[in-house]
Design a protein around this motif. Structure first.
Motif, short mmCIF file in Angstrom:
data_model
loop_
_atom_site.label_atom_id
_atom_site.label_comp_id
_atom_site.label_asym_id
_atom_site.label_seq_id
_atom_site.Cartn_x
_atom_site.Cartn_y
_atom_site.Cartn_z
N PRO A 96 8.37 -2.30 -10.69
CA PRO A 96 7.53 -1.18 -11.14
C PRO A 96 8.31 0.12 -11.08
O PRO A 96 9.23 0.27 -10.27
CB PRO A 96 6.38 -1.17 -10.14
N SER A 97 7.93 1.04 -11.92
CA SER A 97 8.62 2.34 -11.93
C SER A 97 7.90 3.27 -10.95
O SER A 97 6.74 3.63 -11.16
CB SER A 97 8.56 2.89 -13.36
N VAL A 98 8.59 3.61 -9.85
CA VAL A 98 8.01 4.51 -8.85
C VAL A 98 9.08 5.52 -8.46
O VAL A 98 10.20 5.16 -8.10
CB VAL A 98 7.55 3.74 -7.58
N GLU A 99 8.74 6.78 -8.59
CA GLU A 99 9.67 7.85 -8.18
C GLU A 99 9.69 7.97 -6.66
O GLU A 99 8.66 7.78 -6.01
CB GLU A 99 9.20 9.19 -8.76
N PRO A 109 9.54 4.56 7.41
CA PRO A 109 10.70 4.84 6.55
C PRO A 109 10.98 3.59 5.72
O PRO A 109 11.10 2.50 6.29
CB PRO A 109 11.83 5.12 7.55
N CYS A 110 11.03 3.71 4.41
CA CYS A 110 11.27 2.54 3.55
C CYS A 110 12.64 1.94 3.86
O CYS A 110 13.62 2.66 4.01
CB CYS A 110 11.18 2.94 2.08
N ASP A 111 12.69 0.62 3.92
CA ASP A 111 13.97 -0.04 4.22
C ASP A 111 14.68 -0.55 2.96
O ASP A 111 15.53 -1.43 3.03
CB ASP A 111 13.76 -1.17 5.24
N PHE A 112 14.29 0.01 1.80
CA PHE A 112 15.01 -0.33 0.56
C PHE A 112 15.49 0.93 -0.15
O PHE A 112 15.63 0.93 -1.37
CB PHE A 112 14.11 -1.16 -0.36
N HIS A 158 6.02 9.63 0.09
CA HIS A 158 5.49 8.33 0.50
C HIS A 158 6.59 7.39 1.01
O HIS A 158 6.29 6.39 1.67
CB HIS A 158 4.74 7.66 -0.67
N CYS A 159 7.86 7.70 0.72
CA CYS A 159 8.96 6.81 1.14
C CYS A 159 9.11 6.76 2.66
O CYS A 159 9.80 5.87 3.18
CB CYS A 159 10.28 7.25 0.50
N LEU A 196 0.85 -1.20 0.00
CA LEU A 196 0.00 0.00 0.00
C LEU A 196 0.88 1.25 0.00
O LEU A 196 0.52 2.27 -0.59
CB LEU A 196 -0.89 0.03 1.25
N GLN A 197 2.02 1.15 0.67
CA GLN A 197 2.94 2.30 0.72
C GLN A 197 3.65 2.46 -0.62
O GLN A 197 3.79 3.57 -1.13
CB GLN A 197 3.96 2.12 1.84
N CYS A 198 4.10 1.33 -1.19
CA CYS A 198 4.85 1.41 -2.45
C CYS A 198 4.98 0.03 -3.09
O CYS A 198 5.54 -0.88 -2.47
CB CYS A 198 6.23 2.00 -2.18
N LEU A 199 4.53 -0.11 -4.32
CA LEU A 199 4.62 -1.41 -4.99
C LEU A 199 6.07 -1.77 -5.31
O LEU A 199 6.43 -2.94 -5.38
CB LEU A 199 3.76 -1.40 -6.26
N LYS A 200 6.89 -0.74 -5.48
CA LYS A 200 8.31 -1.01 -5.77
C LYS A 200 8.99 -1.62 -4.52
O LYS A 200 9.84 -2.50 -4.63
CB LYS A 200 9.00 0.30 -6.17
N SER A 201 8.61 -1.12 -3.36
CA SER A 201 9.14 -1.67 -2.11
C SER A 201 8.73 -3.13 -1.96
O SER A 201 9.51 -3.97 -1.50
CB SER A 201 8.63 -0.83 -0.94
N LEU A 202 7.49 -3.44 -2.36
CA LEU A 202 7.05 -4.84 -2.33
C LEU A 202 7.92 -5.68 -3.25
O LEU A 202 8.34 -6.78 -2.91
CB LEU A 202 5.58 -4.96 -2.77
N TYR A 203 8.23 -5.14 -4.44
CA TYR A 203 9.07 -5.87 -5.40
C TYR A 203 10.44 -6.18 -4.77
O TYR A 203 10.93 -7.31 -4.81
CB TYR A 203 9.24 -5.03 -6.67
N PHE A 204 11.06 -5.16 -4.15
CA PHE A 204 12.37 -5.37 -3.52
C PHE A 204 12.27 -6.39 -2.38
O PHE A 204 13.15 -7.23 -2.20
CB PHE A 204 12.92 -4.05 -2.96
#
Ligand code: SF4
Length: 234
Positions: free
Chosen positions: A201-204, A214-217, A208-209, A14-22
């Motif tokens: 996915p391409s996410v700038e 705080p995103c851990d990637f 939202h990071c 929900l926060q970021c699909l790119k984070s899910l990918y990582f």
């Protein structure tokens, strides 16, 4: 029972699909966890255990490792068949998603679900978490009479720590959960699509990071923005 998403990976998506990918494909590249974040996890665990005293005598089906939630789900299923009155960490799998609920009780034949939070109020993330759990438990075939959040009272620091009942309060969020069914279903599909496609996915990067966590990637994400993604993450 097969699952590809958990509650935490859903909240991450929900926060970021790119984070899910990582998280799925570059887990070893995760940034080290900060002492503050670790302290938050530990605090949540401590209050979660404490709240179990509100409903004593339950069976704990927590998995021995984070990779054994299917066993927890099987144990939950068998306890449900035996009409067990209190289960801690009951696990359910549906739509390839696993959730583990802090406390499930059976009262007069009806099921009441409780999620425990170590905060004094109910945030949007807590609501999203509850909506997913409600969706999966009901999709797994169990009707819930109610779904509530147990959280700390605002003045909990002034209350006696050994009086568990005095520390906590509870609030039903069932109506919210029901209102979110379509959103939850659609987002599960979007998250599963990322995993199935195995394509970053391409996410700038942006605000939202850091919201809600705080995103851990960030480190690998910075690199992915600097280099040809295909050569790094193919
Ligand atoms: S740093 Fe930001 S854009 Fe990159 S994966 Fe994390 S949340 Fe997503």
């Amino acid at each position: 029972m097969k699952y590809v998403l958990s509650k935490s990976s859903y909240i991450r998506s929900l926060q970021c699909l790119k984070s899910l990918y990582f998280y799925k494909f570059n887990y070893k590249d995760r940034d080290p966890i900060s002492p503050e974040q670790q302290a938050k996890f530990d605090r949540g665990h401590t209050f979660g255990k404490l709240a179990q005293q509100l409903f004593p005598g339950g069976v704990d089906v927590s998995p021995a490792t984070p990779f054994e939630y299917d066993l927890s789900a099987q144990k939950t299923q068998s306890l449900m068949l035996k009409q067990q009155s209190v289960i801690y960490e009951a696990a359910f799998i549906a739509n390839e998603v696993v959730v583990a609920l802090d406390i499930l009780i059976r009262k007069s034949g009806l099921l009441h679900a409780f999620e425990v939070k170590s905060s004094v109020k109910i945030s949007q993330t807590i609501l999203n978490d509850a909506a997913l759990q409600y969706f999966i438990i009901t999709e797994a075939g169990y009707e819930l009479e109610d779904f509530s959040i147990i959280h700390l009272k605002p003045d909990y620091k002034e209350l006696p720590a050994d009086n568990v009942k005095a520390l906590f309060t509870e609030e039903s969020v069932k109506e919210w959960c029901i209102s979110q069914r379509t959103y939850v279903k659609e987002h599960i599909e979007a998250a599963k699509h990322i995993i199935q496609k195995k394509q970053m996915p391409s996410v700038e990067q942006g605000e939202h990071c850091n919201i809600p966590y705080p995103c851990d990637f960030k480190n690998i994400c910075n690199k992915s923005n600097s280099f040809d993604a295909g050569s790094l993450f193919g």
